[in-house]
Design a protein around this motif. Structure first.
Motif, PDB file in Angstrom:
ATOM      1  N   GLY A 156      -0.659  10.014  -6.191  1.00 34.97           N
ATOM      2  CA  GLY A 156      -1.459  10.913  -5.370  1.00 34.97           C
ATOM      3  C   GLY A 156      -2.583  11.543  -6.175  1.00 34.97           C
ATOM      4  O   GLY A 156      -2.865  11.146  -7.312  1.00 34.97           O
ATOM      5  N   TRP A 157      -3.201  12.564  -5.588  1.00 38.91           N
ATOM      6  CA  TRP A 157      -4.346  13.216  -6.228  1.00 38.91           C
ATOM      7  C   TRP A 157      -3.986  13.803  -7.582  1.00 38.91           C
ATOM      8  O   TRP A 157      -4.767  13.718  -8.548  1.00 38.91           O
ATOM      9  N   THR A 158      -2.790  14.363  -7.704  1.00 42.76           N
ATOM     10  CA  THR A 158      -2.391  14.996  -8.961  1.00 42.76           C
ATOM     11  C   THR A 158      -2.398  13.985 -10.113  1.00 42.76           C
ATOM     12  O   THR A 158      -2.828  14.295 -11.226  1.00 42.76           O
ATOM     13  N   GLU A 159      -1.940  12.766  -9.840  1.00 44.38           N
ATOM     14  CA  GLU A 159      -1.829  11.772 -10.898  1.00 44.38           C
ATOM     15  C   GLU A 159      -3.180  11.162 -11.281  1.00 44.38           C
ATOM     16  O   GLU A 159      -3.337  10.674 -12.412  1.00 44.38           O
ATOM     17  N   VAL A 160      -4.139  11.127 -10.351  1.00 41.72           N
ATOM     18  CA  VAL A 160      -5.400  10.425 -10.631  1.00 41.72           C
ATOM     19  C   VAL A 160      -6.587  11.370 -10.752  1.00 41.72           C
ATOM     20  O   VAL A 160      -7.713  10.911 -10.935  1.00 41.72           O
ATOM     21  N   GLN A 161      -6.362  12.665 -10.684  1.00 38.28           N
ATOM     22  CA  GLN A 161      -7.506  13.587 -10.669  1.00 38.28           C
ATOM     23  C   GLN A 161      -8.297  13.573 -11.976  1.00 38.28           C
ATOM     24  O   GLN A 161      -9.526  13.718 -11.964  1.00 38.28           O
ATOM     25  N   HIS A 162      -7.611  13.350 -13.107  1.00 34.03           N
ATOM     26  CA  HIS A 162      -8.352  13.343 -14.373  1.00 34.03           C
ATOM     27  C   HIS A 162      -9.247  12.106 -14.478  1.00 34.03           C
ATOM     28  O   HIS A 162     -10.369  12.176 -15.002  1.00 34.03           O
ATOM     29  N   PHE A 217       0.873  -1.179   0.000  1.00 32.32           N
ATOM     30  CA  PHE A 217       0.000   0.000   0.000  1.00 32.32           C
ATOM     31  C   PHE A 217       0.905   1.221   0.000  1.00 32.32           C
ATOM     32  O   PHE A 217       1.126   1.850   1.035  1.00 32.32           O
ATOM     33  N   VAL A 218       1.428   1.547  -1.162  1.00 29.26           N
ATOM     34  CA  VAL A 218       2.383   2.659  -1.251  1.00 29.26           C
ATOM     35  C   VAL A 218       1.659   3.999  -1.163  1.00 29.26           C
ATOM     36  O   VAL A 218       2.166   4.949  -0.584  1.00 29.26           O
ATOM     37  N   GLY A 219       0.473   4.077  -1.761  1.00 26.26           N
ATOM     38  CA  GLY A 219      -0.272   5.335  -1.781  1.00 26.26           C
ATOM     39  C   GLY A 219      -1.210   5.476  -0.595  1.00 26.26           C
ATOM     40  O   GLY A 219      -1.165   4.701   0.363  1.00 26.26           O
ATOM     41  N   SER A 220      -2.076   6.485  -0.677  1.00 28.69           N
ATOM     42  CA  SER A 220      -3.000   6.799   0.407  1.00 28.69           C
ATOM     43  C   SER A 220      -4.259   5.938   0.309  1.00 28.69           C
ATOM     44  O   SER A 220      -4.961   5.962  -0.713  1.00 28.69           O
ATOM     45  N   VAL A 221      -4.553   5.210   1.369  1.00 27.33           N
ATOM     46  CA  VAL A 221      -5.771   4.390   1.404  1.00 27.33           C
ATOM     47  C   VAL A 221      -7.008   5.285   1.497  1.00 27.33           C
ATOM     48  O   VAL A 221      -8.061   4.966   0.928  1.00 27.33           O
ATOM     49  N   LEU A 222      -6.891   6.405   2.198  1.00 25.38           N
ATOM     50  CA  LEU A 222      -8.029   7.329   2.299  1.00 25.38           C
ATOM     51  C   LEU A 222      -8.405   7.881   0.929  1.00 25.38           C
ATOM     52  O   LEU A 222      -9.587   8.004   0.591  1.00 25.38           O
ATOM     53  N   LEU A 223      -7.378   8.228   0.127  1.00 26.76           N
ATOM     54  CA  LEU A 223      -7.647   8.696  -1.234  1.00 26.76           C
ATOM     55  C   LEU A 223      -8.354   7.609  -2.030  1.00 26.76           C
ATOM     56  O   LEU A 223      -9.316   7.880  -2.768  1.00 26.76           O
ATOM     57  N   LEU A 224      -7.908   6.380  -1.845  1.00 27.09           N
ATOM     58  CA  LEU A 224      -8.507   5.259  -2.570  1.00 27.09           C
ATOM     59  C   LEU A 224      -9.973   5.081  -2.198  1.00 27.09           C
ATOM     60  O   LEU A 224     -10.831   4.884  -3.071  1.00 27.09           O
ATOM     61  N   PHE A 225     -10.271   5.167  -0.901  1.00 25.26           N
ATOM     62  CA  PHE A 225     -11.668   5.013  -0.474  1.00 25.26           C
ATOM     63  C   PHE A 225     -12.522   6.182  -0.956  1.00 25.26           C
ATOM     64  O   PHE A 225     -13.697   6.009  -1.276  1.00 25.26           O
ATOM     65  N   MET A 268      -6.614   2.006  -8.896  1.00 28.00           N
ATOM     66  CA  MET A 268      -6.199   1.068  -7.843  1.00 28.00           C
ATOM     67  C   MET A 268      -4.733   0.687  -8.004  1.00 28.00           C
ATOM     68  O   MET A 268      -3.965   0.682  -7.033  1.00 28.00           O
ATOM     69  N   ARG A 269      -4.350   0.334  -9.228  1.00 30.72           N
ATOM     70  CA  ARG A 269      -2.957  -0.068  -9.452  1.00 30.72           C
ATOM     71  C   ARG A 269      -2.002   1.104  -9.253  1.00 30.72           C
ATOM     72  O   ARG A 269      -0.913   0.938  -8.705  1.00 30.72           O
ATOM     73  N   MET A 270      -2.419   2.282  -9.690  1.00 31.09           N
ATOM     74  CA  MET A 270      -1.541   3.447  -9.542  1.00 31.09           C
ATOM     75  C   MET A 270      -1.341   3.811  -8.074  1.00 31.09           C
ATOM     76  O   MET A 270      -0.228   4.082  -7.630  1.00 31.09           O
ATOM     77  N   VAL A 271      -2.426   3.819  -7.307  1.00 31.37           N
ATOM     78  CA  VAL A 271      -2.333   4.237  -5.897  1.00 31.37           C
ATOM     79  C   VAL A 271      -1.631   3.173  -5.057  1.00 31.37           C
ATOM     80  O   VAL A 271      -0.721   3.477  -4.285  1.00 31.37           O
ATOM     81  N   LEU A 272      -2.052   1.904  -5.196  1.00 25.60           N
ATOM     82  CA  LEU A 272      -1.499   0.850  -4.348  1.00 25.60           C
ATOM     83  C   LEU A 272      -0.047   0.535  -4.685  1.00 25.60           C
ATOM     84  O   LEU A 272       0.784   0.389  -3.793  1.00 25.60           O
ATOM     85  N   LEU A 273       0.257   0.387  -5.966  1.00 31.12           N
ATOM     86  CA  LEU A 273       1.589  -0.090  -6.355  1.00 31.12           C
ATOM     87  C   LEU A 273       2.581   1.037  -6.605  1.00 31.12           C
ATOM     88  O   LEU A 273       3.773   0.883  -6.344  1.00 31.12           O
ATOM     89  N   LYS A 274       2.106   2.160  -7.159  1.00 25.60           N
ATOM     90  CA  LYS A 274       3.026   3.238  -7.530  1.00 25.60           C
ATOM     91  C   LYS A 274       3.003   4.416  -6.562  1.00 25.60           C
ATOM     92  O   LYS A 274       3.809   5.339  -6.683  1.00 25.60           O
ATOM     93  N   GLY A 275       2.051   4.409  -5.638  1.00 28.25           N
ATOM     94  CA  GLY A 275       1.963   5.505  -4.694  1.00 28.25           C
ATOM     95  C   GLY A 275       1.478   6.801  -5.318  1.00 28.25           C
ATOM     96  O   GLY A 275       1.847   7.890  -4.853  1.00 28.25           O
TER      97      GLY A 275
END
Length: 374
Positions: free
Chosen positions: A343-349, A255-263, A334-341
């Motif tokens: 953040g919001w900037t990368e997944v906002q689109h 869980f490299v990234g934020s779990v709260l962001l994921l939820f 999911m793959r970006m947040v969990l494996l690559k960490g």
């Protein structure tokens, strides 16, 4: 809010009173996650191989031993006839016929190039590509290992120079397919639970006749849809939490990234999926019709969602069509947040696309329900 509160109480009572539904909601996704995570793998092991060794030297035997020791190849048969190896492939007895040429050792030690022929059963293109890639990698490693010996033997003391490749696998150093597949499988399971249960909910009330009792009450239609949506939305997020717990402690998914962001993003995603389910429920008359339409959509979403094949490898029209696929976006997140960490900037689109879908599908479900009961 008071009306919605009573509706939620009614829905939760209906869910937990339905004893046959509880295992489907809580038990089946966990079993599927555990079983599918081990079964859905692209890793290749124990490829049956036919060997045609015309050299019969200690160097050729070292190469075959290295192939077997890798765990990817299993020497099943051998002969001195290439056609025999091809016939073994035709009979599905082996997937690879490896041909080592005459003077293999002599050519290598004299500094000449030598070619090894890999005859591969390529009916399954993906598997053939893996066999070719694994075989090529092992042979290149073997070539690098024997280079010092060749240098000692050559009179000039010069070895043939080549290009050295230094691979670096980021975010998944061991190329573990379980780490790649588990986040995607988890998305598919919560999507199926959300869409199927919400898709059959309203139409079930219609079939058993209880919806008429609700229609004569002063409940507004948006309150009705909210009451139908929220229980399964909470259950789906709860199941996502259980799935992530199993992924972390059972499969060592980092869980490299934020779990709260994921939820937070999962909450929006479930609104989209359940909104589609509720819309299906408003345009069908029976649970069977709702289930078939939901199943049709889920198959399209899964196969074009990047779970098994990369979206980038699909034709252009399929890549453009995947823009409307919420499952594809959430699998990627999911793959970006969990494996690559990420953040919001990368997944906002991607989150913006899911939000747009939620804004469209939920009012559509409410509007459609209004038309069907007018």
């Amino acid at each position: 809010m008071r009306t919605i509160k009573f509706l939620l109480q009614k829905e939760f009572l209906q869910i937990f009173r339905n004893k046959s539904m509880l295992p489907i909601i809580f038990l089946m996704p966990i079993i599927q996650l555990v079983v599918l995570s081990f079964a859905a793998t692209y890793e290749l092991k124990e490829v049956d191989m036919h060997l045609v060794d015309f050299d019969q030297s200690d160097v050729s035997r070292q190469l075959v031993t290295k192939l077997q020791a890798s765990g990817y190849f299993n020497l099943k048969s051998h002969s001195q006839d290439i056609d025999h190896g091809i016939r073994e492939i035709q009979k599905n007895e082996v997937q690879l016929a490896l041909v080592i040429p005459p003077h293999f050792k002599k050519d290598l030690k004299s500094g000449k190039s030598s070619s090894i022929q890999m005859n591969i059963d390529a009916v399954d293109g993906a598997t053939a590509g893996l066999i070719q890639g694994y075989g090529r990698s092992i042979i290149q490693d073997f070539n690098a290992e024997i280079q010092p010996d060749i240098t000692d033997i050559q009179p000039s003391g010069l070895a043939s120079q080549g290009i050295e490749i230094i691979p670096a696998s980021w975010y998944n150093p061991n190329l573990d397919y379980i780490k790649y597949m588990v986040p995607g499988i988890l998305v598919v399971l919560v999507s199926m639970i959300g869409m199927f249960l919400s898709g059959m909910n309203i139409v079930r009330e219609r079939e058993i006749g209880t919806i008429e009792q609700l229609n004569v009450t002063p409940i507004k239609r948006y309150q009705f849809i909210t009451g139908k949506l929220l229980p399964f939305w909470i259950i789906a997020l709860f199941e996502l939490g259980i799935g992530l717990f199993i992924a972390y402690y059972g499969f060592n998914i980092p869980f490299v990234g934020s779990v709260l962001l994921l939820f937070g993003i999962a909450a929006i995603f479930m609104l989209v999926v359940q909104g589609i389910g509720l819309f299906i429920s408003t345009i069908t008359d029976t649970q069977q019709q709702a289930m078939f339409i939901a199943w049709f959509l889920m198959v399209v979403f899964i196969l074009m969602g990047g779970l098994f094949t990369p979206i980038e490898s699909m034709p252009v029209w399929a890549q453009e069509l995947s823009m409307f696929n919420p499952v594809a976006h959430f699998i990627k997140i999911m793959r970006m947040v969990l494996l690559k960490g990420a953040g919001w900037t990368e997944v906002q689109h991607l989150t913006g696309l899911l939000t747009l879908m939620a804004v469209i599908i939920l009012p559509a479900a409410i509007f459609r329900y209004q038309k069907s009961t007018a």
